[in-house]
Design a protein around this motif. Structure first.
Motif, PDB file in Angstrom:
ATOM      1  N   GLY A  52       2.922 -23.458   4.974  1.00  0.00           N
ATOM      2  CA  GLY A  52       4.105 -23.952   3.869  1.00  0.00           C
ATOM      3  C   GLY A  52       5.281 -23.022   4.381  1.00  0.00           C
ATOM      4  N   ALA A  53       4.840 -21.987   4.579  1.00  0.00           N
ATOM      5  CA  ALA A  53       6.231 -20.796   4.408  1.00  0.00           C
ATOM      6  C   ALA A  53       6.651 -20.983   5.545  1.00  0.00           C
ATOM      7  N   PRO A  54       8.091 -20.523   5.584  1.00  0.00           N
ATOM      8  CA  PRO A  54       9.069 -19.971   6.582  1.00  0.00           C
ATOM      9  C   PRO A  54       8.288 -19.359   8.087  1.00  0.00           C
ATOM     10  N   LYS A  55       7.858 -19.711   8.832  1.00  0.00           N
ATOM     11  CA  LYS A  55       7.570 -18.779  10.264  1.00  0.00           C
ATOM     12  C   LYS A  55       7.937 -17.638  10.377  1.00  0.00           C
ATOM     13  N   ARG A  56       7.554 -16.475  10.141  1.00  0.00           N
ATOM     14  CA  ARG A  56       8.374 -14.788  10.511  1.00  0.00           C
ATOM     15  C   ARG A  56       7.763 -14.534  12.161  1.00  0.00           C
ATOM     16  N   SER A  57       8.517 -13.407  12.399  1.00  0.00           N
ATOM     17  CA  SER A  57       9.171 -13.580  13.907  1.00  0.00           C
ATOM     18  C   SER A  57       8.268 -11.534  13.942  1.00  0.00           C
ATOM     19  N   SER A  58       7.035 -11.687  13.065  1.00  0.00           N
ATOM     20  CA  SER A  58       7.132  -9.861  12.620  1.00  0.00           C
ATOM     21  C   SER A  58       6.385  -9.256  14.468  1.00  0.00           C
ATOM     22  N   PRO A  59       6.054  -8.263  14.721  1.00  0.00           N
ATOM     23  CA  PRO A  59       5.821  -7.959  16.278  1.00  0.00           C
ATOM     24  C   PRO A  59       3.951  -8.070  16.046  1.00  0.00           C
ATOM     25  N   VAL A  60       3.909  -8.509  17.306  1.00  0.00           N
ATOM     26  CA  VAL A  60       2.445  -9.135  17.205  1.00  0.00           C
ATOM     27  C   VAL A  60       1.385  -7.752  17.168  1.00  0.00           C
ATOM     28  N   ASP A  61       1.034  -6.359  16.869  1.00  0.00           N
ATOM     29  CA  ASP A  61       0.249  -5.210  15.845  1.00  0.00           C
ATOM     30  C   ASP A  61       0.844  -4.659  15.025  1.00  0.00           C
ATOM     31  N   LYS A  62       1.681  -5.776  14.080  1.00  0.00           N
ATOM     32  CA  LYS A  62       1.741  -5.285  12.878  1.00  0.00           C
ATOM     33  C   LYS A  62       0.762  -6.670  11.916  1.00  0.00           C
ATOM     34  N   ALA A  63      -0.167  -5.758  11.342  1.00  0.00           N
ATOM     35  CA  ALA A  63      -1.059  -6.412  10.072  1.00  0.00           C
ATOM     36  C   ALA A  63      -0.789  -7.428   8.835  1.00  0.00           C
ATOM     37  N   ASP A  64      -0.419  -8.911   8.346  1.00  0.00           N
ATOM     38  CA  ASP A  64      -0.033  -9.016   7.260  1.00  0.00           C
ATOM     39  C   ASP A  64      -1.236  -8.883   5.986  1.00  0.00           C
ATOM     40  N   ILE A  65      -2.608  -9.267   6.621  1.00  0.00           N
ATOM     41  CA  ILE A  65      -3.746  -9.298   6.045  1.00  0.00           C
ATOM     42  C   ILE A  65      -4.152  -8.079   6.455  1.00  0.00           C
ATOM     43  N   TYR A  66      -5.016  -7.666   5.238  1.00  0.00           N
ATOM     44  CA  TYR A  66      -5.512  -6.187   5.626  1.00  0.00           C
ATOM     45  C   TYR A  66      -6.351  -5.695   4.346  1.00  0.00           C
ATOM     46  N   PHE A  67      -7.792  -6.128   4.485  1.00  0.00           N
ATOM     47  CA  PHE A  67      -8.223  -5.871   3.535  1.00  0.00           C
ATOM     48  C   PHE A  67      -9.459  -4.407   3.524  1.00  0.00           C
ATOM     49  N   MET A  68      -9.900  -3.268   2.888  1.00  0.00           N
ATOM     50  CA  MET A  68     -10.417  -2.058   3.814  1.00  0.00           C
ATOM     51  C   MET A  68     -11.130  -2.078   2.997  1.00  0.00           C
ATOM     52  N   PRO A  69     -13.133  -1.741   2.747  1.00  0.00           N
ATOM     53  CA  PRO A  69     -13.520  -1.370   1.721  1.00  0.00           C
ATOM     54  C   PRO A  69     -13.360   0.311   1.336  1.00  0.00           C
ATOM     55  N   ARG A  70     -12.773   0.894   1.245  1.00  0.00           N
ATOM     56  CA  ARG A  70     -12.276   1.900   0.714  1.00  0.00           C
ATOM     57  C   ARG A  70     -12.103   2.421  -0.825  1.00  0.00           C
ATOM     58  N   GLY A  71     -13.159   2.983  -1.389  1.00  0.00           N
ATOM     59  CA  GLY A  71     -13.112   3.439  -2.630  1.00  0.00           C
ATOM     60  C   GLY A  71     -13.447   2.296  -3.274  1.00  0.00           C
ATOM     61  N   GLY A  72     -12.348   1.572  -4.180  1.00  0.00           N
ATOM     62  CA  GLY A  72     -12.982   0.457  -5.008  1.00  0.00           C
ATOM     63  C   GLY A  72     -12.403  -0.782  -3.804  1.00  0.00           C
ATOM     64  N   GLY A  73     -12.066  -0.780  -3.205  1.00  0.00           N
ATOM     65  CA  GLY A  73     -11.404  -1.756  -2.431  1.00  0.00           C
ATOM     66  C   GLY A  73      -9.722  -1.789  -2.271  1.00  0.00           C
ATOM     67  N   LEU A  74      -8.747  -2.091  -1.154  1.00  0.00           N
ATOM     68  CA  LEU A  74      -7.585  -2.343  -0.898  1.00  0.00           C
ATOM     69  C   LEU A  74      -7.409  -3.009  -0.323  1.00  0.00           C
ATOM     70  N   LEU A  75      -5.756  -3.643  -0.886  1.00  0.00           N
ATOM     71  CA  LEU A  75      -4.691  -4.480   0.306  1.00  0.00           C
ATOM     72  C   LEU A  75      -3.984  -4.011   1.053  1.00  0.00           C
ATOM     73  N   GLY A  76      -4.249  -3.928   1.855  1.00  0.00           N
ATOM     74  CA  GLY A  76      -2.229  -3.505   2.249  1.00  0.00           C
ATOM     75  C   GLY A  76      -2.145  -3.702   3.561  1.00  0.00           C
ATOM     76  N   ALA A  77      -1.120  -2.907   4.999  1.00  0.00           N
ATOM     77  CA  ALA A  77      -1.039  -2.325   4.464  1.00  0.00           C
ATOM     78  C   ALA A  77       0.273  -2.577   5.459  1.00  0.00           C
ATOM     79  N   THR A  78       1.313  -1.578   4.740  1.00  0.00           N
ATOM     80  CA  THR A  78       2.477  -2.305   5.707  1.00  0.00           C
ATOM     81  C   THR A  78       2.939  -0.900   6.525  1.00  0.00           C
ATOM     82  N   PHE A  79       3.635  -1.621   7.936  1.00  0.00           N
ATOM     83  CA  PHE A  79       4.477  -0.562   8.425  1.00  0.00           C
ATOM     84  C   PHE A  79       6.495  -0.656   8.909  1.00  0.00           C
ATOM     85  N   ILE A  80       6.799   0.495   7.828  1.00  0.00           N
ATOM     86  CA  ILE A  80       7.770   0.509   7.913  1.00  0.00           C
ATOM     87  C   ILE A  80       8.193   2.009   8.567  1.00  0.00           C
TER      88      ILE A  80
END
Length: 395
Positions: A334-362
């Motif tokens: 239901g969200a507006p379609k975005r035109s982000s580059p194909v090599d940029k992740a929007d959902i990014y979970f890693m089990p590092r530390g206590g677990g983390l979410l991210g990451a942006t590339f600005i």
């Protein structure tokens, strides 16, 4: 069970049932900002030391001094670690023979990130005994914030030749981690293991996880890691998606950096906390410039710039059940379609530390725009809640 793309379209040799990241108690405040309470331990802004083109790995003689430059790896420092360190040490040893240095030649390594500490230990392993590290600090550094994902992402190569050179450094690094994992590496033997990585199969215009360049493809194409499989992932919350499953190495960066520190202490290699304003201030016969973003200034290199990343460190996660990585572009329902580059992740979970979410590339962002940071933190949490099957707006 919700399925955002047709199972019929994709073959399913695997059907993996995974524990979802725990986000029941992840909240926004009245202004819509992420709160660092409950399942969110802290909000982290980190800067990757990007360099336009390839990382700088070179050696030069200035009179009686040899300077080795080893910097500009962006967010791929851990992915290029052993290949880069081996190349830098080889270049130094060529210069050392020219200068007729012996194993007691004084060596200063500037920078206490993964490159600086690994190069100091590699020099010791090569027989050199008069080594010191100088760094402004070594507790809040990019190497510790790094997610530890062995993949060819977050580099700024500009052509196919540079890409191939970077891939060769990554292949040599993969071989190094294989030795760590098997217990045969000469420096460390902990903090590394193979892990499943899931990314989307959806096409542009669809909802849910979309087809994504993961950065693991070069290793799979070279036969060094398994080729991806297509299948279906169902999370414990009930949401289900067609996805691809890759395998790569996960590096627990805190564990490895702690191992580096133990090895440095064992070998009496000191880490001196001091700011270096100019390479001319260092008078030892050998200098390794491994200081990340600061290395560009020290070497008058205007190709170095910050690439901002944002992470949400998690708390209260069942990490024994979360030994997987999610790295995928994502189109929220239901969200507006975005035109982000194909090599940029929007959902990014890693089990590092206590677990983390991210990451942006600005790119070319020093993290000082707090309004932008808060907006991105909000997007990270909102979209991860949707992806893992939680309500969108908990308060």
């Amino acid at each position: 069970m919700a399925l955002f793309s047709s199972q019929v379209v994709h073959s399913a040799p695997f059907y993996d049932q995974l524990e979802a990241v725990q986000l029941d108690d992840a909240h926004f405040d009245a202004m819509g900002r992420v709160e660092a309470v409950g399942d969110i331990d802290r909000k982290v802004v980190c800067l990757r030391p990007m360099r336009k083109g390839l990382p700088e790995i070179s050696a030069e003689s200035l009179g009686e001094q040899v300077r080795v430059h080893l910097y500009g790896h962006g967010g791929s420092g851990w992915t290029l670690l052993w290949g880069s360190v081996d190349k830098a040490v080889t270049l130094f040893e060529e210069k050392a023979r020219e200068h007729e240095f012996n194993d007691q030649v004084p060596i200063t390594v500037i920078g206490a990130g993964c490159m600086g500490k690994a190069v100091a230990l590699s020099l010791y392993h090569a027989g050199y005994r008069s080594i010191r590290i100088i760094a402004e600090q070594d507790s809040r550094i990019a190497s510790l914030n790094s997610t530890g994902y062995l993949a060819m992402v977050s580099l700024a190569t500009e052509n196919e030749t540079e890409k191939k050179e970077a891939e060769q450094l990554a292949i040599e690094t993969l071989k190094g981690y294989q030795r760590v994992d098997s217990g045969t590496h000469p420096i460390i033997n902990e903090g590394v293991h193979l892990i499943d990585v899931y990314s989307g199969l959806g096409k542009e215009g669809e909802e849910g996880p979309l087809e994504t360049y993961t950065g693991i493809e070069p290793f799979a194409e070279a036969g060094l890691l398994p080729k991806p499989e297509k299948g279906v992932v169902e999370f414990s919350t009930g949401v289900s998606y067609p996805m691809q499953k890759f395998r790569t190495y996960f590096m627990d960066t805190a564990v490895i950096m702690a191992a580096f520190d133990r090895e440095l202490r064992t070998r009496n290699i000191p880490v001196i906390h001091k700011t270096v304003d100019s390479l001319d201030d260092i008078k030892t016969n050998v200098v390794f410039n491994c200081s990340g973003l600061g290395a560009g200034k020290l070497n008058h290199d205007d190709r170095v710039y910050p690439n901002m990343g944002l992470l949400l460190d998690l708390a209260h996660q069942p990490l024994n059940k979360l030994d997987y990585i999610i790295y995928t572009r994502y189109q929220p329902p239901g969200a507006p379609k975005r035109s982000s580059p194909v090599d940029k992740a929007d959902i990014y979970f890693m089990p590092r530390g206590g677990g983390l979410l991210g990451a942006t590339f600005i790119d070319h962002n020093d993290g000082s725009d707090t309004a932008l940071n808060e907006a991105l933190f909000t997007r990270i949490l909102r979209e991860n809640r949707q992806f893992f099957g939680y309500p969108i707006n908990p308060h």
